[in-house]
Design a protein around this motif. Structure first.
Motif, short mmCIF file in Angstrom:
data_model
loop_
_atom_site.label_atom_id
_atom_site.label_comp_id
_atom_site.label_asym_id
_atom_site.label_seq_id
_atom_site.Cartn_x
_atom_site.Cartn_y
_atom_site.Cartn_z
N GLY A 493 0.82 -1.20 0.00
CA GLY A 493 0.00 0.00 0.00
C GLY A 493 0.85 1.25 0.00
N ARG A 494 0.38 2.29 0.68
CA ARG A 494 1.10 3.56 0.66
C ARG A 494 0.81 4.34 1.93
N SER A 495 1.74 5.25 2.25
CA SER A 495 1.55 6.20 3.34
C SER A 495 1.97 7.58 2.87
N ASP A 540 5.83 4.02 -0.65
CA ASP A 540 5.08 2.91 -1.23
C ASP A 540 5.57 1.63 -0.56
N PHE A 541 4.63 0.74 -0.21
CA PHE A 541 4.96 -0.52 0.46
C PHE A 541 4.67 -1.69 -0.47
N GLN A 542 5.62 -2.59 -0.55
CA GLN A 542 5.42 -3.81 -1.33
C GLN A 542 6.10 -4.97 -0.60
N ASP A 543 5.27 -5.91 -0.15
CA ASP A 543 5.76 -7.10 0.55
C ASP A 543 6.69 -6.74 1.70
N GLY A 544 6.32 -5.74 2.46
CA GLY A 544 7.07 -5.37 3.65
C GLY A 544 8.23 -4.43 3.43
N VAL A 545 8.46 -3.98 2.20
CA VAL A 545 9.54 -3.05 1.91
C VAL A 545 8.94 -1.69 1.58
N ALA A 546 9.34 -0.66 2.35
CA ALA A 546 8.85 0.70 2.14
C ALA A 546 9.86 1.46 1.30
N THR A 547 9.44 1.87 0.11
CA THR A 547 10.30 2.61 -0.81
C THR A 547 9.84 4.06 -0.86
N SER A 548 10.80 4.97 -0.64
CA SER A 548 10.45 6.39 -0.59
C SER A 548 10.08 6.91 -1.97
#
Length: 699
Positions: A493-495, A540-548
């Motif tokens: 998802g996203r924050s 952005d979150f994908q499979d537990g990895v948050a990418t700025s």
């Protein structure tokens, strides 16, 4: 004198002679015949068999007493065992003269070693409803409740005193097969008519009790109508009061009782309830209980536990596959610590919660706990509830106001939508769902917070008095797992955190993390604080990895921009930031820096070689990285946007991410269509330069 002599003879001698004659007759009478008569009379009255195996003793007077032992009274044909009642000894003293009119006045009744079974069959018919042979053989005859009660009066004796010792009463539900046993060490019942005074001591499921009060007479119990109950006493170290009626005792009993309960700990009721209950500290409860056993309503409920209060109306329906709870509740103050095991969420000497399953901060290398969530409990009950709470205390120094939630739970799937609350001056809205029936369980959060005042939160927590600012926060996340760590390790998802003007201080940098103040603090120059223009944090979150997707903090003194990744699976950090200052004398102090380590132990190190390339990755632009950062810091942009962005430098950063693809919580791609969406999101203010997970809150 002769007449007086005969009068005295009649008054004194004749009764003596009659007594002697009566004794002579009874002493030569066969008690086996008496037993036979008793069996026959009981059979006529109840349709059941009475067996007396022990001896029968009689003492003669105007109140003759009978003592018998080893007695058995047959159960209903549909009963689960042969006898409804057995007893070791039975003592009965009756008034002789009322027997002339057919009335049975029992002066004293003593039961020792009684074992009584009260039960219903599969259709719900009780075994204490008797069917005399004459009534059973009648065809086409219906007995009304009034007739049944009148018949009960004719059949049942008037008891003046009852004493019970070392006995037990078991209630068995024939529909469910469940049974509970009440053991009586002693019980006394006195009085006559519709109400009897009652005192009893014993235990229920090994929990001791003692009660005193009044209950209905035997005619009420067997003849139909309302059965009054007014009792006060103690059970499991709690003060209990019952006042009302049990309606229709001979058909489907229904409760109409005012119930009060007050004690030191619910844990004392673990044996009574058949399940382990937490130690939550002192409590008091009051409410009106009514309805059938399979469908109960609790109206006008009030509950106080610790500092918390709860009121409202609840309904419990046990007729389905799972119990179902519905209703509405309200609270002026609800402190979650009052409902946590360990006397209101007590803390140990180190200030940590005393939950045995949680990892302490010194024992674990992780910030996100691996504590198993009690999600299996969601499959034990269904619910449809509405709750409104004026003040919800999440932690001792964290409160939410005007909380409104609607909760729906069915088949292990929990939906809390909508959620509305005030928090730190902002407005929280959105929803939360948990599906405990899937493997692993799934959790989804779609929440927004507008005008979140993080300065106020820091002040309330006693961290700093000098920070000011508000932020808008968006969370659209979902994950799978049985613990917070498992959920975080699978997040998609996203924050987003976007904020505007405020004030930050050098002290805040130290609160965020050790080492950050050494890098950024000098950029403040001689001032301990600086005006905050904006904050932008997007992941952005994908499979537990948050990418700025964007990390920016801009002040009147300096600016920081960067990007990178946070791997929530091992909580490792790989972030790069570049800094710049508007004060010429401090230009040499504005150096790029890296953030490495973990969430629990982050490290901040200067990168004099320059990592401004991270800013280029941040905005996904083909422009020179220094040009991008310079554009951000100067508030510049395209000619058509220069004037607008000069007033809000953050719009430059937001504009650089405009049009980039985003990964939503469901894995779908979306693209911003115009600058209006970006401008709308740039209204608040928030936390930090580092990641958005740890943020300005210093948690």
């Amino acid at each position: 004198m002769r007449k007086l002599k005969w009068v005295l003879l009649a008054v004194i001698v004749i009764p003596i002679a009659l007594a002697v004659t009566a004794y002579a007759i009874i002493s030569t009478y066969s008690f086996d015949e008496v037993k036979a008569i008793a069996r026959e009379e009981v059979r006529k009255a109840t349709g059941r068999e009475l067996v007396i195996d022990g001896p029968l003793d009689v003492s003669l007077s105007l109140s003759p007493a009978v003592t018998i032992s080893d007695v058995r009274f047959a159960n209903a044909e549909s009963g689960s065992r042969e006898n409804m009642a057995t007893l070791e000894r039975f003592e009965l003293k009756v008034e002789l003269l009322p027997l002339i009119n057919g009335d049975i006045e029992v002066q004293e009744l003593v039961l020792v070693g009684a074992d009584i079974l009260l039960e219903t069959d599969e259709s719900g018919a009780p075994n204490w409803q008797f069917s005399p042979p004459e009534a059973a053989s009648g065809e086409g005859t219906e007995t009304t409740a009034d007739q049944a009660r009148e018949t009960g009066r004719q059949q049942m004796p008037n008891l003046q005193s009852v004493s019970i010792e070392d006995s037990q009463v078991t209630y068995r539900n024939g529909e469910t097969g469940e049974s509970t046993t009440l053991t009586l060490a002693s019980a006394t019942i006195t009085g006559s008519g519709d109400l009897l005074d009652l005192e009893l001591d014993g235990d229920y499921r090994e929990a001791p009790f003692s009660f005193a009060g009044s209950v209905g007479g035997l005619d009420r119990l067997t003849g139909g109508g309302d059965y009054p109950v007014k009792l006060e006493g103690q059970l499991a170290n709690a003060d209990i009061g019952l006042n009302g009626n049990i309606i229709s005792m001979t058909t489907d009993p229904r409760l109409d009782l005012q119930v009060s309960l007050e004690g030191e700990s619910l844990a004392a009721f673990s044996d009574v309830s058949g399940t382990e209950l937490p130690d939550l500290g002192p409590y008091s409860f009051d409410g009106h209980l009514e309805g059938e056993m399979a469908s109960l309503s609790l109206n006008g409920m009030t509950l106080e536990m610790g500092e918390s209060d709860l009121s409202g109306d609840l309904n419990l329906d046990t007729s389905g596959q799972r119990p179902r709870i519905t209703g509405e509740v309200q609270s002026t103050l609800l402190d979650l610590a009052d409902f946590q095991a360990g006397s209101g969420g007590s803390e140990d000497e180190n200030g940590e919660g005393n939950g045995s399953d949680s990892e302490s901060s010194t024992d674990s290398d992780y910030v996100i706990p691996d504590t198993q969530l009690p999600l299996d409990a969601l499959q034990m009950v269904d619910a449809q509830l509405q709750a409104s709470v004026s003040t919800l205390r999440v932690q001792p120094d964290t409160e939410m106001s005007d909380v409104e939630i609607t909760l729906a739970l069915a088949d292990g799937k929990l939906d809390i939508t909508p959620v509305r609350a005030g928090f730190s001056g902002g407005e929280l809205g959105g929803g939360l769902s948990v599906d405990s029936s899937s493997q692993p369980p799934r959790l989804a959060v779609d929440m927004t917070m507008e005008d979140f005042d993080f300065g106020r939160l820091l002040r309330e927590r006693g961290l700093t008095e000098d920070v000011e600012g508000t932020a808008d926060i968006t969370l659209d996340l979902e994950g799978n797992g049985n613990s917070p760590r498992a959920l975080a390790s699978s997040l998609n998802g996203r924050s987003e955190i976007v904020g505007g003007e405020g004030v930050i201080t050098n002290r805040l940098l130290a609160i965020v993390s050790t080492g950050l103040s050494e890098i950024m603090g000098p950029l403040l120059g001689d001032s301990e604080q600086t005006r905050l223009n904006c904050v932008v944090s997007r992941f952005d979150f994908q499979d537990g990895v948050a990418t700025s997707r964007a990390q920016l903090i801009d002040t009147t003194t300096f600016s920081v921009a960067g990007g990178g990744r946070i791997d929530l699976r091992d909580e490792s950090l790989n972030m790069n930031f570049d800094t710049s200052t508007r004060q010429t004398a401090l230009v040499s102090l504005a150096v790029p820096f890296n953030v490495r380590g973990t969430l629990k132990d982050p490290s901040f190190s200067p990168d004099p070689a320059g990592t401004v390339a991270a800013a280029a990755k941040l905005f996904g632009s083909d422009k020179d990285p220094e040009e991008i950062l310079g554009s951000i810091l100067s508030g510049g942009g395209s000619d058509g946007q220069a004037e607008e962005e000069e007033n809000n430098p953050c719009l430059t950063a937001l504009g650089q991410t405009e049009g980039q693809t985003q990964t939503s919580g469901d894995g779908q791609q979306s693209t911003a269509e115009d600058g209006s969406q970006v401008e709308d999101s740039a209204e608040g203010v928030a936390d930090e330069v580092e990641e958005g997970i740890k943020g300005l809150l210093g948690d």
